[in-house]
Design a protein around this motif. Structure first.
Motif, PDB file in Angstrom:
ATOM      1  N   ASN A  81       0.758  -1.115   0.127  1.00 32.67           N
ATOM      2  CA  ASN A  81      -0.212  -0.101   0.085  1.00 32.67           C
ATOM      3  C   ASN A  81       1.073   1.201  -0.079  1.00 32.67           C
ATOM      4  N   LEU A  82       0.270   2.452  -0.558  1.00 29.74           N
ATOM      5  CA  LEU A  82       1.032   3.662  -0.497  1.00 29.74           C
ATOM      6  C   LEU A  82       0.808   4.167   0.689  1.00 29.74           C
ATOM      7  N   LYS A  83       1.732   4.769   1.375  1.00 30.39           N
ATOM      8  CA  LYS A  83       1.584   5.391   2.825  1.00 30.39           C
ATOM      9  C   LYS A  83       2.110   6.780   2.599  1.00 30.39           C
ATOM     10  N   LEU A  84       1.597   8.027   3.009  1.00 26.77           N
ATOM     11  CA  LEU A  84       1.999   9.266   2.913  1.00 26.77           C
ATOM     12  C   LEU A  84       3.141   9.257   3.868  1.00 26.77           C
ATOM     13  N   LEU A  85       4.159  10.128   3.543  1.00 23.68           N
ATOM     14  CA  LEU A  85       5.390  10.369   4.527  1.00 23.68           C
ATOM     15  C   LEU A  85       5.105  11.698   5.156  1.00 23.68           C
ATOM     16  N   THR A  86       5.414  11.929   6.288  1.00 26.69           N
ATOM     17  CA  THR A  86       5.558  12.933   7.060  1.00 26.69           C
ATOM     18  C   THR A  86       6.329  14.004   6.577  1.00 26.69           C
ATOM     19  N   PRO A  87       6.077  15.265   6.716  1.00 26.87           N
ATOM     20  CA  PRO A  87       7.174  16.354   6.529  1.00 26.87           C
ATOM     21  C   PRO A  87       8.344  16.067   6.978  1.00 26.87           C
TER      22      PRO A  87
END
Length: 226
Positions: A81-87
């Protein structure tokens, strides 16, 4: 992933419209030319791997791709799955890559040069990984050439550049007054010329060149000012 290295008459950060009809790599594999339905060609720098690149470099490229996209692949069972990275994660990845090039090797591979360029200061780096022309030099050349297309491309690279903004506004004022200009397009150009030169003066209120260009636009278009 590529970065433009403009070599054609009409320069821009992307094709103006239409899909890409064909693409061809250069013999050394370091550039690719794309031809679009808008009848323009673009030449792009691309990262390439050689037998001199070590496993660490290839893994760093993967980190760079994830940081650029802001996402990572996360394995869940047998799927991904694609997971958003934090800033914070994006910043950490870029700092990790930058650390590798604090003392760059005497001769970098094309892949290393691409990664070093990607995380370097946007204000002082070259316009593309394989170019010797700095961003400031490239912007100055766009101002000297002075066409609307050149100046729009420059604004995409540095949208807060007051000189570029003012020069684009000045050229649009000329277009608005042109004999062959479509009435609707002339009206839009007139409004944009007013907006851009006014914005440029706010960006650099003490710049004499910007002030001069704003005054010229006000006079040419007979604008009312406060």
């Amino acid at each position: 992933m590529g970065y433009p290295y403009w070599q054609n008459k009409r320069r821009a950060l992307k094709h103006q419209w239409g899909g890409v009809k064909s693409a061809q790599f250069s013999p050394d594999g370091q550039r690719v030319m794309t031809i679009s339905e808008d009848e323009t060609a673009r030449l792009w720098d691309v990262p390439t791997m050689t037998d001199q690149d070590i496993r660490e470099d290839i893994l760093l490229l993967a980190d760079l791709a994830e940081a650029a996209g802001g996402v990572t692949l996360e394995t869940v069972g047998e799927g991904e799955n694609l997971k958003l990275l934090t800033p914070e994660q994006v910043i950490a990845s870029r700092e990790k890559i930058a650390a590798k090039f604090l003392e760059p090797p005497l001769k970098m591979t094309p892949l290393q040069r691409f990664m070093e360029w990607s995380v370097s200061d946007r204000r002082s780096r070259t316009i593309s990984p394989l170019s010797q022309v700095t961003v400031s030099e490239w912007l100055e050349n766009r101002i000297k050439e002075g066409t609307v297309e050149e100046l729009r491309a420059a604004m995409q690279v540095d949208p807060a550049n007051a000189r570029v903004t003012a020069h684009l506004g000045r050229r649009l004022a000329d277009y608005a007054l042109g004999q062959g200009a479509d009435r609707d397009e002339a009206r839009r150009a007139r409004g944009e010329a007013d907006f851009l030169t006014s914005r440029a003066q706010k960006l650099a209120p003490e710049n004499d060149e910007v002030k001069k260009l704003r005054d010229e636009v006000v006079k040419l278009l007979e604008l009312k000012t406060n």
